[in-house]
Design an enzyme around this catalytic site. Sequence first.
Site, PDB file in Angstrom:
ATOM      1  N   GLU A 105       0.837  -1.193   0.000  1.00  0.00           N
ATOM      2  CA  GLU A 105       0.000   0.000   0.000  1.00  0.00           C
ATOM      3  C   GLU A 105       0.878   1.252   0.000  1.00  0.00           C
ATOM      4  O   GLU A 105       1.693   1.457   0.892  1.00  0.00           O
ATOM      5  CB  GLU A 105      -0.865  -0.073   1.265  1.00  0.00           C
ATOM      6  CG  GLU A 105      -1.347   1.193   1.814  1.00  0.00           C
ATOM      7  CD  GLU A 105      -1.955   0.978   3.231  1.00  0.00           C
ATOM      8  OE1 GLU A 105      -1.805  -0.117   3.825  1.00  0.00           O
ATOM      9  OE2 GLU A 105      -2.569   1.932   3.720  1.00  0.00           O
ATOM     10  N   ASP A 155      -0.589  -1.613   5.960  1.00  0.00           N
ATOM     11  CA  ASP A 155      -0.450  -1.091   7.314  1.00  0.00           C
ATOM     12  C   ASP A 155      -1.342  -1.856   8.281  1.00  0.00           C
ATOM     13  O   ASP A 155      -2.391  -2.366   7.911  1.00  0.00           O
ATOM     14  CB  ASP A 155      -0.884   0.388   7.361  1.00  0.00           C
ATOM     15  CG  ASP A 155       0.141   1.280   6.692  1.00  0.00           C
ATOM     16  OD1 ASP A 155       1.263   0.801   6.444  1.00  0.00           O
ATOM     17  OD2 ASP A 155      -0.186   2.449   6.420  1.00  0.00           O
ATOM     18  N   ASP A 160      -3.430  -0.854  10.356  1.00  0.00           N
ATOM     19  CA  ASP A 160      -4.500  -0.003  10.882  1.00  0.00           C
ATOM     20  C   ASP A 160      -5.777  -0.228  10.065  1.00  0.00           C
ATOM     21  O   ASP A 160      -5.821  -1.096   9.200  1.00  0.00           O
ATOM     22  CB  ASP A 160      -4.081   1.473  10.858  1.00  0.00           C
ATOM     23  CG  ASP A 160      -3.801   1.961   9.437  1.00  0.00           C
ATOM     24  OD1 ASP A 160      -4.043   1.191   8.478  1.00  0.00           O
ATOM     25  OD2 ASP A 160      -3.346   3.107   9.281  1.00  0.00           O
ATOM     26  N   ASP A 170      -7.290   1.545   7.780  1.00  0.00           N
ATOM     27  CA  ASP A 170      -7.144   1.759   6.347  1.00  0.00           C
ATOM     28  C   ASP A 170      -6.446   0.580   5.689  1.00  0.00           C
ATOM     29  O   ASP A 170      -6.827   0.131   4.620  1.00  0.00           O
ATOM     30  CB  ASP A 170      -6.302   3.022   6.083  1.00  0.00           C
ATOM     31  CG  ASP A 170      -7.191   4.222   5.859  1.00  0.00           C
ATOM     32  OD1 ASP A 170      -8.426   4.027   5.834  1.00  0.00           O
ATOM     33  OD2 ASP A 170      -6.644   5.335   5.722  1.00  0.00           O
TER      34      ASP A 170
END
Length: 671
Positions: A454, A532, A534, A536
């Site tokens: 990403e 990541d 998280d 997102d």
Amino acid sequence: MLQIVRILKRMNMNEVNLEGIEKQNGNYTAENIQVLEGLEAVRKRPAMYIGDVGDRGLHHLVYEVVDNSIDEALAGHCDKIDVIIHKDNSISVQDNGRGIPTDLHEKENRSALEVVLTVLHAGGKFDKGSYKVSGGLHGIGISCVNALAKKLKVEVFREGKHFMQEYETGDPLYPVKEVGPTDKRGTYMWFLPDYSIFVAKEYKFETLATRLRELAFLNKGITLTITDERVKEDDGNYLTQSFYSEKGLIDFINYLDGNREKLIEEPIYMEGEKSDVPVEIVMQYNTAYSENLHSYVNNINTHEGGTHLTGFRRGLTRTLKKYADDQKLLEKLEKQKIEISGDDFREGLTAIISVKVAEPQFEGQTKTKLGNSEIEGVVSQLVSEMLTYYLEEHPKEARNIVDKVVLAATARHAARKARDLVQRKNVLSGSGLPGKLSDCSDKDPANCEIFIVEGDSAGGTAKQGRDNRTQAILPLRGKILNVEKAMQHRIFDNEEIKNIYTALGVTVGTEEDSKALNLSKLRYHKIIIMTDADIDGSHIATLLLTFFFRYMKELIEQGYVYIATPPLYLVKRGKEEQYCWSEEERDAIVRAYQEQGKDKGITIQRYKGLGEMNYDQLWDTTMNPEHRTLRQITIENAAEADYVFSMLMGEEVPPRREFIERNARYANIDA
Ligand code: 0RA
């Protein structure tokens, strides 16, 4: 990570320590196969009998026992099956059937019950006249479960008497004994798997629950319950779930398509029998674009399809086409010189096909493809007859369906242009590889892996950290398209998706079965999604998984798709550094420091994004094949995966919120 971890759990995707499994599994060739007597053979070569000694094999033990109770239910003598996961990861299964016969088995000179538990494939043999329709993928029989159990106890409640017998590693501790009178009926079986044989050590509630839910849908009228004695709920009771379906496949399809907008009010239900083959089919059209076919033979999900599915497709295409032709509904297409293809009849179609075959031949890579050639004609004829009747009886619905098919053909015409462009680019422009790809130097796909990362920044770190001989990096910009909502031509127009196709070297068939993938030029045997840790990041990973699931399912089925697991924390004290993947791990390390009296100067760093790591940290923790953990994506249950993706990525918000909230309870929320 919260969301993705739960999705993976829900979908029964595995976290795999590949080393362990590959070693224990071995590969069996003719020369390994020796004739061993009885259950010893199973203990020596467990993978040969149950597929593997990982997660899948461990859960298979339960399915085998449950399948025997399902057979008893299909014979009309049982309507209740209770499964319990006990605290020590042992399992019990109780049914209210007739009870396994306990009388003397003449030839063997011991109790029939003992024969069932100790002789390979003895199972259904002595109940003549009824063939075993359910039954594990490998048709292994309860004796295999017994062989792989450290301890097993069976109790039979039959004709007013209560019998019992216990085993260790497949050997009876005493002959079947009568322990008293009873007014109950049924069979109770408890076993503790031999965890010195299995690499997997824990039962997953979701995995078992998903299978029981599926069995309830496939066999209406049976109540299947699962209880997890390892988990106490807020109300003080153990975690438990019950499954019961009154309408079977009709309930199943309403569950699967619950998050999609229907094209016709009621699903089309077809049931019939030809040449002693019972066939049950349900189908529903929705306003989405993907095709979701789920097929079963004897309650086993045939992931790879086979003759029953081919028969269904043929019958469907033939019947709908004839109807549309007769009604002169295809003239518009003819004028535009658009030829209708089989695919067009299945856009937005969800269907479940369930057949019962007396002697199924399973083929294919994962032995989930039905090979019996006679079944194709049986299914296609039944579909033709029953669907023709339906269309005549339901002109309004028929019209809706044909209109949708015509639209699909028109859109596909546009999509082909876009797709041809992708393919041409692939072949023509030099190497044809996307500019953003940092390729590896080794050209043998078996040695190569690609990290789909990403963002350009994390992509840069990964590029610095990688082993450039075998590891390629493809950075993605921003969020990729939600394929669950987009039409096909938009998908092939999308820059990031085009890059994925070209980087992987995967092409799409252009002919009749347009979604058939060509993997012969696949450039990497590990495709690793690295995002990541998280919200997102998990969203992007979910979007990517949805894309792979809908458009490159074969990659998942063949075990090529993985998720990287970057650490969540770094605990530091002076020069000592320790990475942690969970809060528990973090706390344990801090405690360890404290116990040694070294609790001064501890710092804890929380990694939110890959970009916060140096390239060498990213290599050490997440990319280095010697230390990293990859989650291999497997589709243990395609129907459930279909449901979860349609819910998470579809239009309806409430069920998605409910899912995330329900599952968030178990996760560490720190976003
Ligand atoms: C063969 C014959 C009969 C019962 C069963 C098998 C049976 C097996 C299992 C395994 C789990 N639960 C089960 N329940 C029944 C009965 C034959 C008869 O009573 O006539």
